[in-house]
Design a protein around this motif. Structure first.
Motif, PDB file in Angstrom:
ATOM      1  N   LEU A 254      79.861  91.345 -14.349  1.00 31.98           N
ATOM      2  CA  LEU A 254      81.291  91.359 -14.646  1.00 31.98           C
ATOM      3  C   LEU A 254      81.540  90.533 -15.903  1.00 31.98           C
ATOM      4  CD1 LEU A 254      84.265  91.872 -13.846  1.00 31.98           C
ATOM      5  CD2 LEU A 254      84.122  89.797 -12.439  1.00 31.98           C
TER       6      LEU A 254
ATOM      7  N   ALA B 138      80.843 106.586 -14.714  1.00 34.39           N
ATOM      8  CA  ALA B 138      82.008 105.923 -14.142  1.00 34.39           C
ATOM      9  C   ALA B 138      82.420 106.671 -12.874  1.00 34.39           C
ATOM     10  CB  ALA B 138      83.145 105.907 -15.159  1.00 34.39           C
TER      11      ALA B 138
ATOM     12  N   PRO C 223      87.367  97.783 -21.206  1.00 33.46           N
ATOM     13  CA  PRO C 223      87.452  98.211 -19.794  1.00 33.46           C
ATOM     14  C   PRO C 223      86.905  99.623 -19.573  1.00 33.46           C
ATOM     15  CG  PRO C 223      89.443  97.054 -20.408  1.00 33.46           C
ATOM     16  CD  PRO C 223      88.644  97.207 -21.668  1.00 33.46           C
TER      17      PRO C 223
ATOM     18  N   ASP D 260      84.345 100.829 -20.736  1.00 32.72           N
ATOM     19  CA  ASP D 260      82.880 100.787 -20.654  1.00 32.72           C
ATOM     20  C   ASP D 260      82.406 100.547 -19.225  1.00 32.72           C
ATOM     21  OD1 ASP D 260      82.915  98.979 -23.745  1.00 32.72           O
ATOM     22  OD2 ASP D 260      82.403 101.092 -23.467  1.00 32.72           O
ATOM     23  N   THR D 261      83.318 100.285 -18.309  1.00 33.33           N
ATOM     24  CA  THR D 261      82.958 100.044 -16.921  1.00 33.33           C
ATOM     25  C   THR D 261      82.283 101.280 -16.322  1.00 33.33           C
ATOM     26  OG1 THR D 261      84.729  98.444 -16.555  1.00 33.33           O
ATOM     27  CG2 THR D 261      83.869  99.584 -14.608  1.00 33.33           C
TER      28      THR D 261
ATOM     29  N   GLN E  28      75.329  97.948 -12.437  1.00 33.51           N
ATOM     30  CA  GLN E  28      76.782  98.030 -12.577  1.00 33.51           C
ATOM     31  C   GLN E  28      77.261  97.116 -13.704  1.00 33.51           C
ATOM     32  OE1 GLN E  28      79.233  99.864 -10.699  1.00 33.51           O
ATOM     33  NE2 GLN E  28      80.548  99.136 -12.369  1.00 33.51           N
ATOM     34  N   VAL E  29      78.082  97.661 -14.564  1.00 30.80           N
ATOM     35  CA  VAL E  29      78.773  96.888 -15.599  1.00 30.80           C
ATOM     36  C   VAL E  29      80.272  97.056 -15.364  1.00 30.80           C
ATOM     37  CG1 VAL E  29      79.294  96.714 -18.059  1.00 30.80           C
ATOM     38  CG2 VAL E  29      76.932  97.097 -17.296  1.00 30.80           C
ATOM     39  N   THR E  30      80.959  95.930 -15.203  1.00 20.97           N
ATOM     40  CA  THR E  30      82.397  95.948 -14.986  1.00 20.97           C
ATOM     41  C   THR E  30      83.061  95.086 -16.049  1.00 20.97           C
ATOM     42  OG1 THR E  30      82.079  96.207 -12.606  1.00 20.97           O
ATOM     43  CG2 THR E  30      84.264  95.516 -13.362  1.00 20.97           C
ATOM     44  N   VAL E  31      83.998  95.676 -16.779  1.00 19.44           N
ATOM     45  CA  VAL E  31      84.704  94.963 -17.845  1.00 19.44           C
ATOM     46  C   VAL E  31      86.160  94.829 -17.429  1.00 19.44           C
ATOM     47  CG1 VAL E  31      85.261  94.886 -20.289  1.00 19.44           C
ATOM     48  CG2 VAL E  31      83.145  95.998 -19.529  1.00 19.44           C
ATOM     49  N   SER E  32      86.604  93.589 -17.285  1.00 17.68           N
ATOM     50  CA  SER E  32      87.987  93.340 -16.867  1.00 17.68           C
ATOM     51  C   SER E  32      88.887  93.170 -18.088  1.00 17.68           C
ATOM     52  CB  SER E  32      88.053  92.102 -15.988  1.00 17.68           C
ATOM     53  OG  SER E  32      87.641  90.965 -16.729  1.00 17.68           O
TER      54      SER E  32
END
Length: 124
Positions: free
Chosen positions: A11, A40, A88, A90-91, A119-123
């Protein structure tokens, strides 16, 4: 047997960076072109970046060009994806893939081997 194992996801806030790694085993790594793809939720798996056998030639999806860099270390059997200025959108789950030819490809069906994904999560 051939194994591809991704690591480095997580994250991160928008604008941040991550570096993904993909460790390969069970193959002659320098004989393989490698690629990164992502998926995604609710979407098809899409091409991100690819690199030829030597690392001398790379190609990127327009959506990541100038922000992501693919590279490889044939002595260590590892391919990397450096991701900067993350957004975001790119999540996704990021997958490493290998094809038993020295030529790159942007097409999922050209790749014989796949990792389990990270998993890649961009907030925002």
């Amino acid at each position: 047997q051939v194994q591809l194992v991704e690591s480095g996801g997580g994250l991160v806030q928008a604008g941040g960076s991550l570096r993904l790694s993909c460790a390969a085993s069970g193959l002659t790594f320098s004989n393989y072109a490698m690629g990164w793809f992502r998926q995604a939720p609710g979407k098809e798996r899409e091409f991100v970046a690819t690199i030829n056998w030597s690392g001398g030639v790379t190609y990127y999806a327009d959506s990541v060009k100038g922000r992501f860099t693919i590279s490889r270390d044939n002595a260590k059997n590892v391919v990397y994806l450096q991701m900067n200025s993350l957004k975001p959108e790119d999540t996704a789950v990021y997958y490493c893939a290998g094809r038993a030819t020295t030529l790159m490809s942007t097409l999922t069906h050209h790749y014989e081997y796949w990792g389990q994904g990270t998993q890649v999560t961009v907030s925002s």
